[in-house]
Scaffold this motif. Sequence first.
Motif, PDB file in Angstrom:
ATOM      1  N   ARG A 146       7.976  22.014  18.117  1.00 27.94           N
ATOM      2  CA  ARG A 146       9.180  21.703  18.817  1.00 27.94           C
ATOM      3  C   ARG A 146       8.990  22.353  20.214  1.00 27.94           C
ATOM      4  NH1 ARG A 146      14.514  20.294  18.250  1.00 27.94           N
ATOM      5  NH2 ARG A 146      14.259  19.935  15.970  1.00 27.94           N
ATOM      6  N   PRO A 147       9.576  21.644  21.216  1.00 31.45           N
ATOM      7  CA  PRO A 147       9.900  20.212  21.210  1.00 31.45           C
ATOM      8  C   PRO A 147       8.785  19.426  21.769  1.00 31.45           C
ATOM      9  CG  PRO A 147      10.537  21.142  23.154  1.00 31.45           C
ATOM     10  CD  PRO A 147       9.793  22.171  22.526  1.00 31.45           C
ATOM     11  N   SER A 148       7.520  19.844  21.456  1.00 28.05           N
ATOM     12  CA  SER A 148       6.414  18.964  22.589  1.00 28.05           C
ATOM     13  C   SER A 148       5.394  18.195  21.742  1.00 28.05           C
ATOM     14  CB  SER A 148       5.995  19.972  23.289  1.00 28.05           C
ATOM     15  OG  SER A 148       5.251  21.027  22.512  1.00 28.05           O
ATOM     16  N   ARG A 149       5.301  18.245  20.376  1.00 33.14           N
ATOM     17  CA  ARG A 149       4.214  17.413  19.794  1.00 33.14           C
ATOM     18  C   ARG A 149       4.440  17.318  18.291  1.00 33.14           C
ATOM     19  NH1 ARG A 149      -0.536  19.492  17.003  1.00 33.14           N
ATOM     20  NH2 ARG A 149      -2.107  18.208  17.265  1.00 33.14           N
ATOM     21  N   VAL A 150       4.030  15.990  17.884  1.00 36.06           N
ATOM     22  CA  VAL A 150       4.371  15.731  16.585  1.00 36.06           C
ATOM     23  C   VAL A 150       2.884  14.788  16.220  1.00 36.06           C
ATOM     24  CG1 VAL A 150       5.716  14.350  15.020  1.00 36.06           C
ATOM     25  CG2 VAL A 150       6.939  15.626  16.813  1.00 36.06           C
ATOM     26  N   GLU A 151       2.420  15.292  15.051  1.00 36.09           N
ATOM     27  CA  GLU A 151       1.304  14.348  14.659  1.00 36.09           C
ATOM     28  C   GLU A 151       1.452  13.990  13.220  1.00 36.09           C
ATOM     29  OE1 GLU A 151      -3.450  14.960  13.993  1.00 36.09           O
ATOM     30  OE2 GLU A 151      -2.402  16.414  15.433  1.00 36.09           O
ATOM     31  N   TYR A 152       1.298  12.707  12.676  1.00 36.66           N
ATOM     32  CA  TYR A 152       1.233  12.339  11.423  1.00 36.66           C
ATOM     33  C   TYR A 152      -0.151  11.743  11.065  1.00 36.66           C
ATOM     34  CZ  TYR A 152       6.296  12.049  11.030  1.00 36.66           C
ATOM     35  OH  TYR A 152       7.567  12.260  11.270  1.00 36.66           O
ATOM     36  N   ARG A 153      -0.424  12.036   9.705  1.00 36.31           N
ATOM     37  CA  ARG A 153      -1.936  11.512   9.231  1.00 36.31           C
ATOM     38  C   ARG A 153      -1.583  10.947   7.885  1.00 36.31           C
ATOM     39  NH1 ARG A 153      -5.810  11.751  12.706  1.00 36.31           N
ATOM     40  NH2 ARG A 153      -6.042  13.301  14.092  1.00 36.31           N
ATOM     41  N   GLY A 154      -2.418   9.741   7.371  1.00 38.64           N
ATOM     42  CA  GLY A 154      -2.218   9.320   6.096  1.00 38.64           C
ATOM     43  C   GLY A 154      -3.299   8.501   5.808  1.00 38.64           C
ATOM     44  N   GLN A 155      -3.271   8.307   4.387  1.00 37.75           N
ATOM     45  CA  GLN A 155      -4.622   7.453   3.963  1.00 37.75           C
ATOM     46  C   GLN A 155      -3.916   6.773   2.588  1.00 37.75           C
ATOM     47  OE1 GLN A 155      -7.847  10.050   2.974  1.00 37.75           O
ATOM     48  NE2 GLN A 155      -6.748  11.091   1.503  1.00 37.75           N
ATOM     49  N   ALA A 208       0.584  -1.296  -0.183  1.00 35.22           N
ATOM     50  CA  ALA A 208      -0.100   0.021   0.130  1.00 35.22           C
ATOM     51  C   ALA A 208       0.841   1.198  -0.057  1.00 35.22           C
ATOM     52  CB  ALA A 208      -0.878  -0.170   1.234  1.00 35.22           C
ATOM     53  N   ASN A 209       0.496   2.276  -0.781  1.00 34.41           N
ATOM     54  CA  ASN A 209       1.270   3.390  -0.824  1.00 34.41           C
ATOM     55  C   ASN A 209       0.306   4.553   0.103  1.00 34.41           C
ATOM     56  OD1 ASN A 209       3.318   2.975  -2.423  1.00 34.41           O
ATOM     57  ND2 ASN A 209       2.022   3.126  -4.269  1.00 34.41           N
ATOM     58  N   LEU A 210       0.654   4.961   1.174  1.00 32.52           N
ATOM     59  CA  LEU A 210      -0.024   5.900   2.214  1.00 32.52           C
ATOM     60  C   LEU A 210       0.478   7.285   1.716  1.00 32.52           C
ATOM     61  CD1 LEU A 210       0.047   4.044   5.365  1.00 32.52           C
ATOM     62  CD2 LEU A 210      -1.587   3.968   3.623  1.00 32.52           C
ATOM     63  N   ASP A 211      -0.548   8.059   1.146  1.00 30.04           N
ATOM     64  CA  ASP A 211      -0.214   9.745   1.414  1.00 30.04           C
ATOM     65  C   ASP A 211      -0.202  10.185   2.647  1.00 30.04           C
ATOM     66  OD1 ASP A 211       0.112   9.873  -1.550  1.00 30.04           O
ATOM     67  OD2 ASP A 211      -2.205   9.857  -1.536  1.00 30.04           O
ATOM     68  N   MET A 212       0.929  10.586   3.346  1.00 33.58           N
ATOM     69  CA  MET A 212       1.088  10.857   4.635  1.00 33.58           C
ATOM     70  C   MET A 212       1.274  12.303   4.606  1.00 33.58           C
ATOM     71  SD  MET A 212       1.122   8.331   6.309  1.00 33.58           S
ATOM     72  CE  MET A 212       1.668   8.670   7.931  1.00 33.58           C
ATOM     73  N   GLU A 213       1.057  13.004   5.865  1.00 37.93           N
ATOM     74  CA  GLU A 213       1.240  14.475   6.179  1.00 37.93           C
ATOM     75  C   GLU A 213       1.852  14.674   7.494  1.00 37.93           C
ATOM     76  OE1 GLU A 213      -0.956  18.794   6.244  1.00 37.93           O
ATOM     77  OE2 GLU A 213      -2.228  16.965   5.993  1.00 37.93           O
ATOM     78  N   LEU A 214       2.718  15.301   7.790  1.00 42.40           N
ATOM     79  CA  LEU A 214       3.339  15.723   8.984  1.00 42.40           C
ATOM     80  C   LEU A 214       2.287  16.925   9.325  1.00 42.40           C
ATOM     81  CD1 LEU A 214       5.135  15.875  11.420  1.00 42.40           C
ATOM     82  CD2 LEU A 214       6.763  17.045   9.979  1.00 42.40           C
ATOM     83  N   CYS A 215       1.367  16.727   9.951  1.00 36.85           N
ATOM     84  CA  CYS A 215       0.104  17.839  10.396  1.00 36.85           C
ATOM     85  C   CYS A 215       0.773  18.828  11.366  1.00 36.85           C
ATOM     86  CB  CYS A 215      -1.068  17.224  11.048  1.00 36.85           C
ATOM     87  SG  CYS A 215      -1.683  15.955   9.566  1.00 36.85           S
ATOM     88  N   ALA A 216       1.506  18.369  12.305  1.00 33.92           N
ATOM     89  CA  ALA A 216       1.972  19.019  13.570  1.00 33.92           C
ATOM     90  C   ALA A 216       3.433  18.611  13.793  1.00 33.92           C
ATOM     91  CB  ALA A 216       1.137  18.918  14.648  1.00 33.92           C
ATOM     92  N   ALA A 217       4.142  19.687  14.067  1.00 33.36           N
ATOM     93  CA  ALA A 217       5.627  19.539  14.562  1.00 33.36           C
ATOM     94  C   ALA A 217       6.087  20.659  15.306  1.00 33.36           C
ATOM     95  CB  ALA A 217       6.634  19.332  13.118  1.00 33.36           C
ATOM     96  N   GLN A 270     -10.408   1.650   1.805  1.00 33.26           N
ATOM     97  CA  GLN A 270      -9.783   2.971   2.399  1.00 33.26           C
ATOM     98  C   GLN A 270      -9.075   2.497   3.606  1.00 33.26           C
ATOM     99  OE1 GLN A 270      -9.950   5.867   0.961  1.00 33.26           O
ATOM    100  NE2 GLN A 270      -8.299   6.814   2.468  1.00 33.26           N
ATOM    101  N   LEU A 271      -7.700   2.766   3.934  1.00 32.32           N
ATOM    102  CA  LEU A 271      -6.965   2.608   5.181  1.00 32.32           C
ATOM    103  C   LEU A 271      -6.523   4.112   5.537  1.00 32.32           C
ATOM    104  CD1 LEU A 271      -5.078   1.241   7.187  1.00 32.32           C
ATOM    105  CD2 LEU A 271      -3.093   1.221   5.236  1.00 32.32           C
ATOM    106  N   LEU A 272      -6.822   4.281   6.730  1.00 31.05           N
ATOM    107  CA  LEU A 272      -6.548   5.486   7.257  1.00 31.05           C
ATOM    108  C   LEU A 272      -5.229   5.133   8.681  1.00 31.05           C
ATOM    109  CD1 LEU A 272     -10.045   7.173   7.616  1.00 31.05           C
ATOM    110  CD2 LEU A 272      -8.137   7.655   6.019  1.00 31.05           C
ATOM    111  N   PHE A 273      -4.476   6.078   8.660  1.00 34.23           N
ATOM    112  CA  PHE A 273      -3.321   5.798  10.015  1.00 34.23           C
ATOM    113  C   PHE A 273      -3.136   7.264  10.300  1.00 34.23           C
ATOM    114  CE2 PHE A 273       1.232   6.345  10.721  1.00 34.23           C
ATOM    115  CZ  PHE A 273       1.333   5.479  11.663  1.00 34.23           C
ATOM    116  N   ALA A 274      -3.025   7.308  11.662  1.00 33.94           N
ATOM    117  CA  ALA A 274      -2.499   8.558  12.340  1.00 33.94           C
ATOM    118  C   ALA A 274      -1.737   7.981  13.587  1.00 33.94           C
ATOM    119  CB  ALA A 274      -3.809   9.312  12.758  1.00 33.94           C
ATOM    120  N   MET A 275      -0.608   8.935  13.837  1.00 31.24           N
ATOM    121  CA  MET A 275       0.195   8.760  15.074  1.00 31.24           C
ATOM    122  C   MET A 275       0.517   9.831  15.598  1.00 31.24           C
ATOM    123  SD  MET A 275       2.696   5.674  15.778  1.00 31.24           S
ATOM    124  CE  MET A 275       2.858   5.210  17.395  1.00 31.24           C
ATOM    125  N   GLN A 276       0.500  10.090  16.936  1.00 23.19           N
ATOM    126  CA  GLN A 276       0.839  11.658  17.569  1.00 23.19           C
ATOM    127  C   GLN A 276       1.712  11.192  18.749  1.00 23.19           C
ATOM    128  OE1 GLN A 276      -3.080  13.044  18.790  1.00 23.19           O
ATOM    129  NE2 GLN A 276      -3.918  12.136  17.131  1.00 23.19           N
TER     130      GLN A 276
END
Length: 161
Positions: A70-79, A59-68, A86-92
């Motif tokens: 520094r130095p406290s928060r990072v969020e990714y979302r992809g589909q 699978a090819n997931l179109d990913m976005e680094l939604c929040a970065a 439809q596959l949805l993935f997120a990690m914070q």
Amino acid sequence: MNHSGTFLTNRTAEEVFDIVADPQRFAPLLPDFESISVRDTTHFTLRIKIVVGQISGHANLDMELCAAERPSRVEYRGQGIVAGSQLLFAMQFQLRCGGTETQVSWQGQVSVDGMLAMMAGAVIDSMGRRNLEETVERLQHELVANRATVQDLPPDSGPSS
């Protein structure tokens, strides 16, 4: 499916941030990672291997680094699309300094809609949970490999769906 947890490391929040906020360092921590193609500073395509029962593929997931933040928060979302579904993935990640340690709180979400979800929903939930945990274990290993120590904290209380 949502899953979360927390661990401590003696790395600074900035050092942890540098790993999780860099798609080229974060993506290989995913257990089914195959490759990454960076489009710009916040968008990339992640190619992963998918094996669900008798169904296997990529699978090819179109990913976005939604929040970065520094130095406290990072969020990714992809589909992406897996076996026509439809596959949805997120990690914070939330990073909090506390003396000589950094507390890393993480939350991940994986969801699949469509025929694949109807055929293998429980398997997908189990796999998603296992893959999120393995991603965090790989991050912990990366932190330890660089002369840091990591201590797991008790699981977050509250429902995990």
